[in-house]
Design an enzyme around this catalytic site. Structure first.
Site, PDB file in Angstrom:
ATOM      1  N   LEU A   1       0.843  -1.198   0.000  1.00  0.00           N
ATOM      2  CA  LEU A   1       0.000   0.000   0.000  1.00  0.00           C
ATOM      3  C   LEU A   1       0.877   1.246   0.000  1.00  0.00           C
ATOM      4  O   LEU A   1       1.805   1.344   0.795  1.00  0.00           O
ATOM      5  CB  LEU A   1      -0.907   0.033   1.240  1.00  0.00           C
ATOM      6  CG  LEU A   1      -1.919  -1.102   1.399  1.00  0.00           C
ATOM      7  CD1 LEU A   1      -2.531  -1.058   2.791  1.00  0.00           C
ATOM      8  CD2 LEU A   1      -3.003  -1.011   0.331  1.00  0.00           C
ATOM      9  N   HIS A   2       0.579   2.189  -0.890  1.00  0.00           N
ATOM     10  CA  HIS A   2       1.314   3.453  -0.846  1.00  0.00           C
ATOM     11  C   HIS A   2       0.554   4.621  -1.468  1.00  0.00           C
ATOM     12  O   HIS A   2       0.981   5.758  -1.367  1.00  0.00           O
ATOM     13  CB  HIS A   2       2.663   3.311  -1.564  1.00  0.00           C
ATOM     14  CG  HIS A   2       2.549   3.252  -3.065  1.00  0.00           C
ATOM     15  ND1 HIS A   2       2.193   2.115  -3.730  1.00  0.00           N
ATOM     16  CD2 HIS A   2       2.736   4.207  -4.013  1.00  0.00           C
ATOM     17  CE1 HIS A   2       2.165   2.358  -5.032  1.00  0.00           C
ATOM     18  NE2 HIS A   2       2.492   3.619  -5.228  1.00  0.00           N
TER      19      HIS A   2
END
Length: 366
Positions: free
Chosen positions: A206-207
């Site tokens: 996740l980013h």
């Protein structure tokens, strides 16, 4: 006289795309490939380990052009790359993907009348709130040669009025990288060292700002990961930016208590070993959607849109919302793995791109 070709990279996915093209051009008697690292992501975690894994030399030029905001980052690369072009002018500039470095290097080159090839052109999510979408649109509007990975990308460019002579579908260079390193990836043993049984765990990455920048949204995702980890082993290589947001929101300790494998960013070989052996991936990354589709690994993309719809229509990708995580991830892990075929995602995209570039250079010389 060899044509000097700048291959511009600023973030980890860029290196995965330019690596096979660098190796293809290195074997050509007409080309001098030159790696330019803009410095957009510059750390051992985010860049250096990828150079080693991908068999790339240290960049021939490091611009060290960093900036906090999108505007400052773009401006820093724009100025630094212009200086490099004035000092050591290339015959062509190749930019990859959709990061700020891609846009900045493209603009600097074109304003100096240096022709530009865009690797991974034509991708569209339709979501202009994504900085990457703005970069894609602008680069494709001014680049001279647009290398597309799939039929939908060709259609996007045609709909935008791009002349067909500027477009060449070469396929997906990310798959070239995987194919070149598959033996090393399968032998890496990363999952085994982490005590993860093949097919019985999920990988999380996740980013994206929409998922990690706002504390309430990040807290909701963490709550679901906590519940998921109670019954399913999770491996979570944490992007430095995401790690910072988790600490700022006071959420890091909650994840640590679950027992999930919270990892530093991994090199390409180790990361792909984790992905190849997992039961499913939960991600908001673009490139992971492509790699999982090639491998037949179920992919759940935590986004409302994707600029890679071919991974949904022909691959194993599915777009989900945060409310679907608890049901979708275990179901995906339990599902049968099916390896699908996407045209030109065959490990030979880089030679096609090199051939396209040579034809263009020879045509311009006539």
């Amino acid at each position: 006289m060899k044509a000097r070709i700048h291959l511009v990279a600023g973030a980890r996915p860029n290196f995965m795309k330019v690596a096979p093209l660098y190796h293809a051009l290195l074997g050509c008697d007409w080309a001098e490939p030159v790696i330019v690292h803009t410095g957009q992501h510059y750390s051992a975690e985010m860049s250096d380990v990828f150079l080693r894994d991908l068999g790339l030399p240290r960049p021939h030029h490091c611009l060290n052009a960093q900036g906090g905001t999108h505007a400052r980052q773009t401006a820093a690369v724009l100025s630094a790359y212009e200086d490099l072009c004035l000092a050591a002018r290339p015959d062509w500039t190749v930019v990859a993907g959709d990061v700020n470095s891609t846009l900045a290097a493209c603009l600097a080159a074109r304003k100096l009348d240096i022709p530009v090839a865009h690797l991974e052109a034509g991708l569209r999510s339709g979501d202009r709130s994504m900085p990457e979408e703005i970069n894609r649109l602008l680069v494709d509007a001014v680049a001279d040669l647009l290398w597309t990975p799939s039929e939908d990308a060709d259609a996007n460019l045609a709909r935008e009025g791009v002349p067909p002579e500027r477009v060449c579908r070469v396929g997906n260079l990310m798959i070239d990288t995987y194919c070149a390193l598959e033996t090393q990836i399968l032998a890496a043993g990363t999952a085994q060292r982490l005590g993860l049984a093949r097919g019985e765990y999920a990988v999380v990455t996740l980013h994206r700002p929409v998922n990690v920048d706002a504390a309430p949204a990040l807290a909701r995702i963490v709550e679901r990961l906590e519940a998921l980890a109670a019954d399913l082993p999770l491996a979570f290589p944490v992007h430095p930016r995401t790690r910072g947001r988790l600490h700022e929101a006071g959420l890091w300790d909650r994840l640590e208590r679950t027992g999930m494998r919270l990892l530093d960013p991994l090199g390409y070989v180790d990361f792909m070993n984790l992905v190849e052996a997992c039961g499913a991936v939960l991600t908001d990354s673009g490139g992971v959607q492509e790699e999982t589709s090639y491998l037949g690994v179920p992919c759940l993309t935590l986004r409302e849109t994707t600029e890679r719809p071919v991974t949904v229509t022909l691959g194993g990708n599915r777009l989900i919302g945060e409310d679907e995580i608890l049901q979708a991830v275990p179901s995906a892990v339990a599902a049968e793995r099916v390896r699908r075929v996407i045209p030109l995602w065959d490990g030979h995209a880089a030679p096609r791109a090199a051939r396209s570039l040579r034809e263009r250079i020879e045509g311009d010389a006539r």
